[in-house]
Design a protein around this motif. Structure first.
Motif, mmCIF file in Angstrom:
data_model
loop_
_atom_site.group_PDB
_atom_site.id
_atom_site.type_symbol
_atom_site.label_atom_id
_atom_site.label_comp_id
_atom_site.label_asym_id
_atom_site.label_seq_id
_atom_site.Cartn_x
_atom_site.Cartn_y
_atom_site.Cartn_z
ATOM 1 N N VAL A 170 0.863 -1.430 -0.149
ATOM 2 C CA VAL A 170 0.052 0.027 -0.026
ATOM 3 C C VAL A 170 0.861 1.258 0.201
ATOM 4 C CG1 VAL A 170 -1.814 1.401 1.139
ATOM 5 C CG2 VAL A 170 -1.606 -1.311 1.239
ATOM 6 N N GLU A 171 0.586 2.015 -0.861
ATOM 7 C CA GLU A 171 1.113 3.411 -0.985
ATOM 8 C C GLU A 171 0.286 4.651 -0.859
ATOM 9 O OE1 GLU A 171 2.430 4.185 -5.756
ATOM 10 O OE2 GLU A 171 3.859 3.498 -4.307
ATOM 11 N N ILE A 172 0.879 5.699 -0.539
ATOM 12 C CA ILE A 172 0.022 7.165 -0.620
ATOM 13 C C ILE A 172 0.589 8.058 -1.936
ATOM 14 C CG2 ILE A 172 -0.436 9.221 0.409
ATOM 15 C CD1 ILE A 172 0.334 7.808 3.226
ATOM 16 N N LEU A 177 4.509 13.488 -5.032
ATOM 17 C CA LEU A 177 4.498 14.992 -5.505
ATOM 18 C C LEU A 177 5.096 15.913 -4.834
ATOM 19 C CD1 LEU A 177 0.434 15.165 -6.031
ATOM 20 C CD2 LEU A 177 2.261 14.468 -7.671
ATOM 21 N N GLY A 178 6.059 15.603 -3.895
ATOM 22 C CA GLY A 178 6.807 16.466 -3.219
ATOM 23 C C GLY A 178 6.690 16.659 -1.582
ATOM 24 N N LYS A 179 7.584 17.193 -0.953
ATOM 25 C CA LYS A 179 7.578 17.487 0.456
ATOM 26 C C LYS A 179 6.506 18.293 0.799
ATOM 27 C CE LYS A 179 12.557 16.748 1.236
ATOM 28 N NZ LYS A 179 13.657 17.623 1.872
#
Length: 215
Positions: A170-172, A177-179
């Motif tokens: 599972v990932e977000i 898209l960056g910090k």
């Protein structure tokens, strides 16, 4: 991942009039779409769905939708409710491909907040900035919820998306898209300090009076 089966029946008559008749008969009009098959109009028992919709899994889990004996795996994608009656008007289900990653909103379960240093302090406010998170994974890996353990949370601490412990596979997607997209999930802030009336009175008494007789 738990198994949840919902029974449904195919319907051949569509349109507003047909949908109204279904609702009067305590059924819910719905549609299944996506995948390699054509969209399919179905109907479901309102009482069964009303009971299911009180559970978190109904919104975030892969559902086994049994339509006239044929089972398809789906996700609930939309629910239309009556503006003031306890009535579900329409449901949209999306077919799931076991080999293709999907995106879904998964609820967060916050644990042990009351036992944490921040939770025990009377002057600390713990804020849940997010109650769910958008994840990407294969259908078999989709969790019903993600736990956030707050047992060690202290004043001034912020837990970010990147600190969540995700199940395997599972990932977000937001984190790619960056910090600046690594947003806060939980924040422990100093609460507003109440000043007692006696303290306010003492403070007023410490202010020197203006000497009008300076001459």
């Amino acid at each position: 991942m738990s198994e949840h089966t919902i029974k449904a029946t195919g319907r051949s008559v569509e349109g507003k009039g047909a949908s109204r008749r279904l609702r009067r008969a305590a059924s819910i009009p719905a549609i299944i779409y996506g995948g390699k098959s054509e969209p399919k109009a179905i109907q479901l028992d309102h009482e069964e769905i009303w009971l299911a919709n009180k559970h978190e899994w109904f919104y975030s889990s892969i559902l086994n939708l049994d339509v006239d004996g044929k089972v398809e795996q789906v996700l609930l994608r939309d629910m239309q409710r009556h503006p003031y009656k306890q009535l579900i008007m329409h449901l949209d289900f999306q077919r799931v491909d076991a080999k293709q990653a999907l995106k879904a909103a998964v609820p967060l379960h916050f644990l042990n907040e009351d036992q944490s240093p921040a939770g025990k302090a009377a002057d600390v406010v713990v804020t849940h900035e997010l109650n769910e998170v958008q994840v990407s994974c294969l259908p078999k890996d989709l969790p019903e919820f993600i736990e956030v353990d707050l047992a060690e949370l202290t004043l001034g601490q912020t837990i970010h998306l990147s600190e969540l412990k995700l199940p395997k596979g599972v990932e977000i997607p937001e984190l790619r898209l960056g910090k600046e997209h690594d947003v806060a999930v939980v924040v422990a802030r100093q609460g507003r300090v109440e000043v007692s009336d006696s303290a306010e009175g003492d403070a007023e008494g410490d202010v020197p009076a203006t000497n009008v007789d300076s001459e």
